[in-house]
Design an enzyme around this catalytic site. Structure first.
Site, short mmCIF file in Angstrom:
data_model
loop_
_atom_site.label_atom_id
_atom_site.label_comp_id
_atom_site.label_asym_id
_atom_site.label_seq_id
_atom_site.Cartn_x
_atom_site.Cartn_y
_atom_site.Cartn_z
N LYS A 83 32.20 43.95 70.37
CA LYS A 83 33.58 43.62 70.04
C LYS A 83 33.57 42.46 69.04
CE LYS A 83 37.53 44.09 73.09
NZ LYS A 83 38.12 43.68 74.38
O1 G3P Z 1 41.29 44.52 75.81
C1 G3P Z 1 42.08 43.44 75.41
C2 G3P Z 1 42.99 43.06 76.52
O2 G3P Z 1 42.22 42.66 77.60
C3 G3P Z 1 43.99 42.01 76.27
O3 G3P Z 1 44.92 42.13 77.30
O4 G3P Z 1 46.72 41.43 78.79
O5 G3P Z 1 45.15 39.72 77.82
O6 G3P Z 1 46.85 40.84 76.38
P1 G3P Z 1 45.97 40.95 77.59
#
Ligand code: G3P
Length: 215
Positions: A83
């Site tokens: 990533k």
């Molecule tokens: O894969 C990326 C994701 O984990 C971000 O999620 O909920 O932290 O915006 P969030």
């Protein structure tokens, strides 16, 4: 649509994998930090549980260092995907890594032009964060639709991972658009399964079963 679990928690990953619907895993430094164990140990364990792609994020922000970090992470297991953040140095690194046959997931994508550049640089995957767009009153799912259209227009091979999913509607909308992958937190995977009419139906069947003469 492939379903990935967005988690670094081994218990959650085991349980989700046991459902037979998980095609891969995505992690990020925030998710890894919750586990209170070295990242390498966590990633090794996840890769031993899941045969599909497992995204592991670099923390370097300079292309040469990103590549070095990516090569080290790639040694953990064959299914590791790197990533890389969607910045200038990240795109440079993605181009180099793709030439070396190292798969990449370009993350923190918030716009169509960013997604186009990720695809042009040779990314295997691009991760638009729809929940975080919704958080700032932009429509995350519209971005998925735009990226899907443009990737189809030009035959880009980069797969769209719908990320930052917060609820079952995000998953349904991603599937309707034809996104390649939704990466979903464990709590939302559980929400996807449940329906009140299923619970009411089971309760009624069990009640009625008691009325059936046994002899
Ligand atoms: O894969 C990326 C994701 O984990 C971000 O999620 O909920 O932290 O915006 P969030």
């Amino acid at each position: 649509m492939k379903i990935f679990i967005d988690s670094a928690n081994v218990r959650e990953i085991k349980e989700a994998a046991g459902l037979g619907v998980i095609d891969g895993v995505t992690t990020n430094p925030t998710l890894i930090a919750r586990e209170n164990k070295p990242a390498k140990a966590i990633l090794e364990e996840i890769c031993s549980l899941v045969s599909g792609p497992v995204s592991a994020e670099v923390i370097s922000l300079e292309s040469r260092k990103i590549c070095e970090e990516a090569r080290q992470l790639s040694k953990i297991a064959k299914n590791i995907v790197i990533k890389v953040p969607l910045v200038k140095e990240g795109l440079k690194a993605v181009q180099i890594l793709s030439q070396e046959g190292i798969r990449t997931n370009v993350t923190l994508c918030f716009s169509l032009p960013q997604a186009i550049l990720a695809a042009k640089s040779g990314a295997s995957y691009v991760s638009p964060f729809i929940g975080r767009l919704d958080d700032i009153t932009a429509c995350g799912i519209s971005l998925i639709s735009e990226i899907k259209t443009v990737f189809r227009n030009y035959g880009f091979k980069t797969e769209i991972i719908v990320a930052s999913i917060r609820n079952p509607l995000h998953v349904a909308d991603a599937a309707k658009i034809g996104a390649d992958i939704a990466t979903i937190p464990f709590a939302v995977i559980e929400q996807l399964i449940r329906h009140p009419l299923t619970d009411i139906g089971i309760a009624r069947f069990l009640e009625d079963y008691k009325k059936i003469p046994q002899k």
